[in-house]
Design a protein around this motif. Structure first.
Motif, PDB file in Angstrom:
ATOM      1  N   VAL A   1       2.233  -8.101 -15.338  1.00  0.00           N
ATOM      2  CA  VAL A   1       1.061  -8.078 -16.194  1.00  0.00           C
ATOM      3  C   VAL A   1      -0.178  -7.804 -15.334  1.00  0.00           C
ATOM      4  O   VAL A   1      -0.451  -8.521 -14.372  1.00  0.00           O
ATOM      5  N   HIS A   2      -0.915  -6.753 -15.692  1.00  0.00           N
ATOM      6  CA  HIS A   2      -2.175  -6.430 -15.032  1.00  0.00           C
ATOM      7  C   HIS A   2      -3.324  -6.849 -15.940  1.00  0.00           C
ATOM      8  O   HIS A   2      -3.361  -6.474 -17.118  1.00  0.00           O
ATOM      9  N   ALA A   3      -4.270  -7.594 -15.397  1.00  0.00           N
ATOM     10  CA  ALA A   3      -5.443  -8.004 -16.183  1.00  0.00           C
ATOM     11  C   ALA A   3      -6.451  -8.661 -15.250  1.00  0.00           C
ATOM     12  O   ALA A   3      -6.109  -9.151 -14.170  1.00  0.00           O
ATOM     13  N   TYR A   4      -7.696  -8.617 -15.662  1.00  0.00           N
ATOM     14  CA  TYR A   4      -8.750  -9.364 -14.962  1.00  0.00           C
ATOM     15  C   TYR A   4      -9.723  -9.885 -16.021  1.00  0.00           C
ATOM     16  O   TYR A   4     -10.190  -9.104 -16.852  1.00  0.00           O
ATOM     17  N   PRO A   5      -9.994 -11.214 -16.024  1.00  0.00           N
ATOM     18  CA  PRO A   5      -9.455 -12.236 -15.126  1.00  0.00           C
ATOM     19  C   PRO A   5      -7.935 -12.393 -15.283  1.00  0.00           C
ATOM     20  O   PRO A   5      -7.351 -11.938 -16.250  1.00  0.00           O
ATOM     21  N   GLU A   6      -7.333 -13.068 -14.349  1.00  0.00           N
ATOM     22  CA  GLU A   6      -5.888 -13.249 -14.345  1.00  0.00           C
ATOM     23  C   GLU A   6      -5.441 -13.957 -15.617  1.00  0.00           C
ATOM     24  O   GLU A   6      -5.956 -15.020 -15.965  1.00  0.00           O
ATOM     25  N   PRO A   7      -4.472 -13.379 -16.325  1.00  0.00           N
ATOM     26  CA  PRO A   7      -4.052 -13.961 -17.603  1.00  0.00           C
ATOM     27  C   PRO A   7      -2.990 -15.053 -17.437  1.00  0.00           C
ATOM     28  O   PRO A   7      -2.389 -15.194 -16.374  1.00  0.00           O
ATOM     29  N   GLN A   8      -2.761 -15.771 -18.520  1.00  0.00           N
ATOM     30  CA  GLN A   8      -1.655 -16.720 -18.574  1.00  0.00           C
ATOM     31  C   GLN A   8      -0.484 -16.020 -19.251  1.00  0.00           C
ATOM     32  O   GLN A   8      -0.616 -15.493 -20.361  1.00  0.00           O
ATOM     33  N   VAL A   9       0.677 -16.019 -18.612  1.00  0.00           N
ATOM     34  CA  VAL A   9       1.845 -15.286 -19.106  1.00  0.00           C
ATOM     35  C   VAL A   9       2.846 -16.282 -19.705  1.00  0.00           C
ATOM     36  O   VAL A   9       3.172 -17.305 -19.086  1.00  0.00           O
ATOM     37  N   GLU A  10       3.358 -15.968 -20.901  1.00  0.00           N
ATOM     38  CA  GLU A  10       4.360 -16.793 -21.560  1.00  0.00           C
ATOM     39  C   GLU A  10       5.562 -15.936 -21.931  1.00  0.00           C
ATOM     40  O   GLU A  10       5.424 -14.746 -22.255  1.00  0.00           O
ATOM     41  N   TRP A  11       6.739 -16.557 -21.859  1.00  0.00           N
ATOM     42  CA  TRP A  11       7.999 -15.881 -22.232  1.00  0.00           C
ATOM     43  C   TRP A  11       8.511 -16.430 -23.569  1.00  0.00           C
ATOM     44  O   TRP A  11       8.356 -17.619 -23.871  1.00  0.00           O
ATOM     45  N   GLU A  12       9.133 -15.521 -24.367  1.00  0.00           N
ATOM     46  CA  GLU A  12       9.775 -15.913 -25.623  1.00  0.00           C
ATOM     47  C   GLU A  12      11.174 -15.305 -25.707  1.00  0.00           C
ATOM     48  O   GLU A  12      11.425 -14.216 -25.174  1.00  0.00           O
ATOM     49  N   LYS A  13      12.050 -15.997 -26.424  1.00  0.00           N
ATOM     50  CA  LYS A  13      13.405 -15.473 -26.709  1.00  0.00           C
ATOM     51  C   LYS A  13      13.625 -15.588 -28.216  1.00  0.00           C
ATOM     52  O   LYS A  13      13.556 -16.680 -28.775  1.00  0.00           O
ATOM     53  N   ASP A  14      13.821 -14.422 -28.822  1.00  0.00           N
ATOM     54  CA  ASP A  14      14.011 -14.374 -30.267  1.00  0.00           C
ATOM     55  C   ASP A  14      12.859 -15.044 -30.999  1.00  0.00           C
ATOM     56  O   ASP A  14      13.050 -15.768 -31.988  1.00  0.00           O
ATOM     57  N   GLY A  15      11.628 -14.840 -30.453  1.00  0.00           N
ATOM     58  CA  GLY A  15      10.443 -15.361 -31.108  1.00  0.00           C
ATOM     59  C   GLY A  15      10.130 -16.799 -30.797  1.00  0.00           C
ATOM     60  O   GLY A  15       9.112 -17.338 -31.270  1.00  0.00           O
TER      61      GLY A  15
ATOM     62  N   SER B   1      13.474 -24.797 -19.281  1.00  0.00           N
ATOM     63  CA  SER B   1      14.503 -24.723 -20.317  1.00  0.00           C
ATOM     64  C   SER B   1      15.887 -24.531 -19.674  1.00  0.00           C
ATOM     65  O   SER B   1      16.004 -23.883 -18.621  1.00  0.00           O
ATOM     66  N   ASN B   2      16.917 -25.039 -20.362  1.00  0.00           N
ATOM     67  CA  ASN B   2      18.267 -24.960 -19.823  1.00  0.00           C
ATOM     68  C   ASN B   2      18.702 -23.501 -19.697  1.00  0.00           C
ATOM     69  O   ASN B   2      18.657 -22.730 -20.653  1.00  0.00           O
ATOM     70  N   GLY B   3      19.090 -23.154 -18.485  1.00  0.00           N
ATOM     71  CA  GLY B   3      19.605 -21.806 -18.228  1.00  0.00           C
ATOM     72  C   GLY B   3      18.560 -20.776 -17.899  1.00  0.00           C
ATOM     73  O   GLY B   3      18.894 -19.607 -17.649  1.00  0.00           O
ATOM     74  N   PHE B   4      17.272 -21.165 -17.879  1.00  0.00           N
ATOM     75  CA  PHE B   4      16.190 -20.223 -17.573  1.00  0.00           C
ATOM     76  C   PHE B   4      15.373 -20.699 -16.344  1.00  0.00           C
ATOM     77  O   PHE B   4      15.119 -21.894 -16.194  1.00  0.00           O
ATOM     78  N   VAL B   5      14.998 -19.755 -15.525  1.00  0.00           N
ATOM     79  CA  VAL B   5      14.098 -20.041 -14.396  1.00  0.00           C
ATOM     80  C   VAL B   5      12.964 -19.018 -14.458  1.00  0.00           C
ATOM     81  O   VAL B   5      13.214 -17.813 -14.453  1.00  0.00           O
TER      82      VAL B   5
END
Length: 293
Positions: A266-280, A287-291
């Protein structure tokens, strides 16, 4: 002749000791000398012709802090006295430095003359210097001295500039000291300018509509032909822009139980907060099984 030379020096030395200027050049000469129309000295029937100069006139340009050397060598010095003047003010007579002269000034003795030496040259040393032979019709040689002063520059903004994507950005640089005035150029630290050029000459650079690709550290640099080390000032340009996501892969095929890596840049300024989703559904960091790294 030796006795007359001693009389001449005795007239000069008391004034030198006091550091007083002379009212006129005639104060240097003993009235017992008889000068003829050819500027020759006659004493007890003997003629002594005024010497000529071996040294040549020079126009000297030196860097601030260097040593100045001005020559004054004549064909024959016996029976005559040399004096140095700076901007019409007498600063030396014979081998004596007058009391009000700068302590950086000294004489380097040479056969039939001397060199006027000035250490640690500074702007105040600029001017016209004259070496003169003490005759009724004085003969003299002129030297000109100019001092090159190390430049100093200033940028605006001083350290950094932040603009939004699409806005105009201007970086200024100016010379605040230095003689002669150097040229200025801009370059981008660690890469080419956004235009593709290695550098751009001038005091100001203007980016009419910035993108994230304009971000970086820009350097204003002096450029001259006089041997000074370049002076550099840095300005950091920040561009605020919405996040841009780059994915290495959009479809991954794997076997059951196999470990996979999914990368998202992710490119952005100011530095953004990144979040991951699985199937919404949000994926928590532990979370179990995720790093998430």
């Amino acid at each position: 002749m030796k006795s007359l030379l001693i009389q001449l020096l005795l007239l000069v030395i008391p004034l030198v000791a006091l550091g007083l200027p002379y009212g006129s050049l005639e104060d240097l000469y003993s009235p017992e000398y008889d000068y003829d129309e050819d500027n020759e000295v006659s004493e007890e029937g003997d003629l002594m012709k005024a010497p000529g100069f071996v040294s040549q006139t020079i126009n000297l340009v030196v860097n601030e802090g260097e040593t100045i050397r001005l020559p004054c060598i004549v064909t024959r010095l016996q029976g005559f006295v040399l004096l140095w003047k700076k901007n019409d003010n007498i600063i030396t007579v014979g081998d004596q430095i007058l009391g009000n002269a700068d302590s950086r000034y000294y004489l380097e003795a040479k056969e039939n003359g001397n060199n006027l030496m000035i250490s640690l040259a500074e702007p105040g040393d600029e001017g016209e210097f004259v070496c003169q032979v003490s005759a009724f019709k004085p003969t003299q040689i002129h030297h000109s001295v100019k001092i090159r002063v190390r430049p100093s520059i200033q940028t605006s903004p001083v350290k950094s500039l932040t603009v939004k994507e699409g806005e105009e950005a201007r970086l200024y640089c100016r010379v605040v000291a230095g003689n002669p005035k150097p040229n200025l150029k801009w370059r981008r630290k660690g890469g080419l300018m956004p235009t593709g050029d290695e550098e751009i000459m001038g005091e100001v650079i203007i980016f009419e509509s910035v993108t994230r690709h304009h971000e970086g550290t820009y350097e204003c640099v002096t450029e001259d032909d006089y041997g000074f080390q370049p002076i550099t000032r840095e300005v950091q340009l920040h561009v605020e822009y919405a996040p841009v996501i780059e994915q290495e892969q959009t479809y991954i095929k794997t076997e059951a139980g196999e470990e996979i890596h999914v990368t998202c840049v992710v490119h952005a300024y100011p530095e953004p907060q990144v979040e991951w989703e699985k199937d919404g559904q949000p994926i928590e960091e532990h979370s179990n099984g995720f790093v998430i790294q």
